[in-house]
Design a protein around this motif. Structure first.
Motif, PDB file in Angstrom:
ATOM      1  N   TYR A  42       0.971  -1.095   0.049  1.00  0.00           N
ATOM      2  CA  TYR A  42       0.038   0.075  -0.080  1.00  0.00           C
ATOM      3  C   TYR A  42       0.666   1.120   0.052  1.00  0.00           C
ATOM      4  CZ  TYR A  42      -4.532  -2.310   0.305  1.00  0.00           C
ATOM      5  OH  TYR A  42      -5.677  -2.980   0.132  1.00  0.00           O
ATOM      6  N   GLU A  53      -6.900   2.936   0.276  1.00  0.00           N
ATOM      7  CA  GLU A  53      -7.600   2.997   1.309  1.00  0.00           C
ATOM      8  C   GLU A  53      -6.626   2.108   2.299  1.00  0.00           C
ATOM      9  OE1 GLU A  53      -9.424  -1.010   0.013  1.00  0.00           O
ATOM     10  OE2 GLU A  53      -8.701   0.960  -0.795  1.00  0.00           O
ATOM     11  N   THR A  54      -6.911   2.463   3.735  1.00  0.00           N
ATOM     12  CA  THR A  54      -6.176   1.648   4.734  1.00  0.00           C
ATOM     13  C   THR A  54      -6.674   0.270   4.574  1.00  0.00           C
ATOM     14  OG1 THR A  54      -5.753   3.450   6.154  1.00  0.00           O
ATOM     15  CG2 THR A  54      -5.378   1.248   7.264  1.00  0.00           C
ATOM     16  N   TYR A  56      -7.825  -2.247   6.166  1.00  0.00           N
ATOM     17  CA  TYR A  56      -8.511  -2.875   7.323  1.00  0.00           C
ATOM     18  C   TYR A  56      -8.629  -4.373   7.296  1.00  0.00           C
ATOM     19  CZ  TYR A  56      -8.537   1.948   9.245  1.00  0.00           C
ATOM     20  OH  TYR A  56      -8.243   3.345   9.774  1.00  0.00           O
TER      21      TYR A  56
END
Length: 225
Positions: A42, A53-54, A56
Motif C-alpha cells: 500500500y 484505503e487503509t 483494514y
C-alpha cells in the motif's frame, strides 16, 4: 472509499502468515496476508499516486477472536442456525460457526477479503460457507433470513453509527439475534448504549494477539427476553 479488487493481494500469490487456533469445539488454521507485505504494497501504491484505503480488511482483529470465544460458550446461538456474518473481513467467526451449522453466509464489502475468507474455508475443509461481497448498507433480501447475525468490530466509525444501529434494529425487529464483538474504545460506548434495551448477554475477554492484550466486549442482542 475505494474497495476495488487488487489482483496482487491474493492467496497463493501474496506472502502469508499462518495462525492456528485450538477452540473447545474445533481447530482452525487461519492464513492471513502478511502485515508487513501489506504495508509495503500500500505504501508503494501511494508513492505511485494510486489512491489506496487503509487495508483494514487484511488484518486479523482481536474482536473476531473474542467473538469465537463467546460463541464457544454459547453454542446455542449458532448450532443448526442460519448464520450471517457482516463486515467479516477475513471471516474467522464464520469458520467457527460453520463447525456448528451447515448454513453460513460470510460477507464483506472488500472483494480481496472474500478471496482470503474463501481460502481459509478451503484450508479447513468447510465448503458449505457461502462467501459474498456485500455492503451492510444494502443487504440483499435473500440473505436477510438469518437466525443470528455476527458483527466483529463493525462499530469503529462514528459517522456510520446511526446507519449500523438501524441495520441492527431492523434485524432485531424481525426476530433475528445479533452478536456484536467490540474493543472497549470510548466511541463504542455510545454505540452500544443505544442498543442496551436489547442486550441479553454481555461477556468480556482479554484477547492476546501478536503479543498485545485487548479487552473485547461481546454482546448478544435479541428482541426476545
Amino acid at each position: 472509499m475505494n474497495h476495488s479488487f487488487d489482483p496482487q493481494i491474493l492467496p497463493g500469490l501474496f506472502p502469508t502468515v499462518e495462525h492456528a487456533f485450538l477452540f473447545k469445539s474445533c481447530a482452525i488454521n487461519f492464513p492471513v496476508p502478511d502485515p508487513e507485505a501489506i504495508f509495503q504494497q500500500y505504501s508503494a501504491m501511494r508513492a505511485n499516486g494510486v489512491a489506496a484505503e487503509t487495508a483494514y480488511w487484511s488484518r486479523l482483529w482481536p474482536s473476531a477472536i473474542g467473538m469465537c470465544y463467546f460463541l464457544e460458550e454459547h453454542p446455542e446461538l449458532v448450532k443448526n442456525k442460519k448464520i450471517l456474518e457482516l463486515g467479516a473481513g477475513l471471516g474467522l467467526p464464520s469458520l467457527l460457526a460453520a463447525n456448528h451449522t451447515l448454513h453460513v453466509v460470510c460477507t464483506d464489502i472488500h472483494p480481496n477479503a472474500i478471496f482470503w475468507a474463501k481460502n481459509a474455508a478451503i484450508k479447513n475443509e468447510l465448503d458449505h460457507i457461502d462467501h459474498q461481497v456485500v455492503d451492510w448498507n444494502n443487504i440483499p433480501a435473500h440473505i436477510k433470513n438469518a437466525d443470528t447475525v455476527l458483527l466483529s468490530d463493525g462499530n469503529y466509525d462514528p459517522a456510520a453509527f446511526s446507519q449500523l444501529q438501524n441495520v441492527i434494529q431492523d434485524f432485531l425487529h424481525n426476530d433475528v439475534q445479533i452478536v456484536l464483538a467490540t474493543p472497549q474504545r470510548l466511541a463504542a460506548k455510545s454505540f452500544v448504549a443505544a442498543l442496551l434495551s436489547f442486550c441479553r448477554k454481555h461477556e468480556t475477554y482479554d484477547v492476546v494477539l501478536d503479543g498485545q492484550t485487548t479487552p473485547i466486549s461481546v454482546l448478544h442482542f435479541s428482541a426476545n427476553s
